[in-house]
Design an enzyme around this catalytic site. Structure first.
Site, PDB file in Angstrom:
ATOM      1  CE  LYS A 154      -9.309   1.239   3.067  1.00 54.49           C
ATOM      2  NZ  LYS A 154      -9.429   2.575   2.543  1.00 54.49           N
TER       3      LYS A 154
ATOM      4  CB  SER B 241      -8.985   4.006   7.046  1.00 53.86           C
ATOM      5  OG  SER B 241      -9.261   4.080   5.687  1.00 53.86           O
TER       6      SER B 241
ATOM      7  NE  ARG C 286     -10.660   9.342   8.654  1.00 54.71           N
ATOM      8  CZ  ARG C 286      -9.744   8.580   8.058  1.00 54.71           C
ATOM      9  NH1 ARG C 286     -10.076   7.384   7.596  1.00 54.71           N
ATOM     10  NH2 ARG C 286      -8.518   8.989   7.925  1.00 54.71           N
TER      11      ARG C 286
ATOM     12  CG  HIS D  36      -1.762   1.206   1.368  1.00 58.89           C
ATOM     13  ND1 HIS D  36      -2.980   1.315   0.743  1.00 58.89           N
ATOM     14  CD2 HIS D  36      -1.557   2.380   2.003  1.00 58.89           C
ATOM     15  CE1 HIS D  36      -3.497   2.498   0.995  1.00 58.89           C
ATOM     16  NE2 HIS D  36      -2.653   3.170   1.754  1.00 58.89           N
TER      17      HIS D  36
ATOM     18  CG  ASP E  17     -12.497   2.750   5.124  1.00 57.34           C
ATOM     19  OD1 ASP E  17     -12.030   3.442   6.037  1.00 57.34           O
ATOM     20  OD2 ASP E  17     -12.153   2.884   3.933  1.00 57.34           O
TER      21      ASP E  17
HETATM   22  N1  URA Z   1      -5.974   5.826   2.694  1.00 58.87           N
HETATM   23  C1  URA Z   1      -7.014   5.143   3.225  1.00 58.87           C
HETATM   24  O1  URA Z   1      -7.445   4.126   2.697  1.00 58.87           O
HETATM   25  N2  URA Z   1      -7.570   5.624   4.345  1.00 58.87           N
HETATM   26  C2  URA Z   1      -7.111   6.735   4.978  1.00 58.87           C
HETATM   27  O2  URA Z   1      -7.636   7.095   5.998  1.00 58.87           O
HETATM   28  C3  URA Z   1      -6.032   7.429   4.414  1.00 58.87           C
HETATM   29  C4  URA Z   1      -5.482   6.948   3.256  1.00 58.87           C
END
Ligand code: URA
Length: 453
Positions: A195, A191, A176, A90, A169
């Protein structure tokens, strides 16, 4: 709508967090369930997010929030014989960041299974899915059974997030954004890792960027995020490590969707720029080491380098394109040694080169400034779902730390409007810093590895 979930009162929970208290796992469970089932009011969710933003969370709370979010939707389970092989990376996002395109097939060529779930771009950062959608036929929505089949046959796929993964999320991220609570360490950690946990990964590497064109501008904040991600990822059972990498100048020489795909293909043909190669081998080598496929970090990096040079990663990329809907002749042509990429991906109507107004050493190239100009030309979106122009982009014609002459072309802009306005010209010229001495940007991008602990 109710004010409670089981024995838990939402106003009490909000008050508790607002006053600096700690939420129990049961309370966090009730909160996430309330978010998912829409039994908690948006105003209450917003208030809780602000309380978390202000008071933070202890590691136990962050872990519980991550776990509860992950379990709010579908969690992938892979065949037993893939145990230890399922990996992903990521990135916190940057300018010219096309690393995923060569990395996923390089890892597949080294025997890994890579179910890469990526996103579209927002604001100045590009999205991996936008880049891939420049290729005719490429389909990002694949049902999970198809993902499994592609992983079985090819070893990697790059797809969009389904509705079924971490539905909590989706709600929380939107709120958010609306309540100025995006920049919160526990909320970002939960978050991202929820995932990745739902992907059923064995190992994960996170590329946490810092610098002018990154979410986090300074190294210390990026390091704190990296440590939080690594801690929570490992406690969730994912072998997680992180890399801190500098994000000031664009990665490689291309920025923009279509031109970045061509640069990624060049990289898969062994002709990638040094900084892009460095990021791919660092992140890929780290994953091979963490997942036990390489004895050392260095041997992992060498394995990734080899498959980029010997064409094995390119073969995997071609197979992935075909498996995800690109007609075989197009995939074959894009992956052939000498090809005109613009035969398959629409070029912009115009190209404009800008020249250096001085001579000296290229000390800096401001990736953020270039990304903002491309955004104005249509390459990026200001809100989710907006259409973008894949053909808009920029190619750098110079390298950091190298000499440049007055009048020498330094950047080529691909655009669809007939001319670049004087304002855009001026914004771009300010992105190039020429002077004497050495560039402090020309050295390694990767500055630190954060180890699993
Ligand atoms: N990427 C995400 O998936 N969530 C966040 O809160 C920030 C970056």
């Amino acid at each position: 709508m109710s004010n409670t979930e089981g024995a838990h009162s939402f106003p009490d929970m909000i008050r508790q967090k607002r006053d600096g208290g700690q939420l129990s796992t049961e309370e966090i469970h009730a909160f996430v369930q309330g978010v998912k089932s829409a039994t908690i009011q948006e105003s209450q969710i917003g208030a809780m997010l602000m309380a978390i933003w202000q008071k933070g969370m202890v590691p136990e709370e962050t872990l519980a929030l991550t776990q509860e979010m992950m379990m709010s939707g579908e969690v992938f389970h892979w065949p037993e014989e893939w145990a230890g092989l399922v990996v992903d990376k990521h990135s916190t996002g940057g300018v010219g960041d096309k690393v995923s395109l060569p990395l996923a097939p390089a890892l597949a060529a080294c025997g890994c299974k890579v179910p890469m779930i990526s996103g579209h771009g927002l604001a100045h950062t590009g999205g991996t899915l936008d880049k891939l959608e420049s290729i005719p036929g490429f389909t990002i929505n694949q049902p999970v059974e198809q993902v499994k089949q592609i992983l079985q046959d090819v070893g990697c796929c790059i797809v969009g997030q389904t509705e079924a993964i971490v539905p909590a999320d989706r709600v929380l991220y939107t709120l958010r954004d609306a309540t100025a609570t995006v920049e919160s360490l526990p909320l970002i950690t939960a978050s991202i890792i929820s995932k990745k946990g739902a992907e059923g990964l064995n190992a994960l590497v996170v590329d946490v960027k810092f610098g002018r064109a990154a979410f986090y501008k300074d190294l210390n904040s990026a390091r704190a995020l990296a440590k939080s991600l690594v801690t929570v990822g490992n406690r969730l059972g994912i072998n997680t490590g992180a890399v801190l990498s500098r994000m000031d100048a664009p990665i490689g020489r291309c920025v923009g969707n279509t031109v970045e795909v061509s640069e990624a293909l060049e990289c898969l043909k062994g002709r990638g720029p040094d900084d892009l190669n460095e990021l791919i081998t660092s992140l890929g080598g780290y994953l091979l080491w963490m997942s036990g496929r390489s004895a050392t970090l260095e041997s992992g990096q060498n394995a990734i380098s080899n498959v980029l040079r010997n064409g094995m990663a390119l073969q995997k990329f071609q197979a992935m394109l075909e498996a995800q809907g690109v007609p075989a002749p197009v995939a074959r042509s894009l992956c052939s040694d000498q090809t005109d990429y613009f035969q398959h991906m629409r070029p912009a109507n115009y190209q404009t080169e800008l020249t250096a107004s001085d001579e000296g050493t290229v000390l800096d190239i401001d990736g953020m400034a270039i990304a903002l100009v491309l955004h104005k030309l249509g390459a990026g979106r200001s809100k989710a779902g907006q259409p973008i122009n894949h053909s808009v982009g920029a190619e750098l014609l110079i390298d950091l730390g190298k000499k440049i002459k007055k009048g020498q072309p330094w950047i080529r802009i691909h655009h669809d409007c007939t001319t670049l306005s004087p304002q855009l010209h001026s914004d771009l010229q300010k992105a190039l810093l020429i002077g004497s001495g050495d560039s402090d940007q020309a050295s390694s991008r990767v500055t630190e590895f954060i180890l699993p602990h």
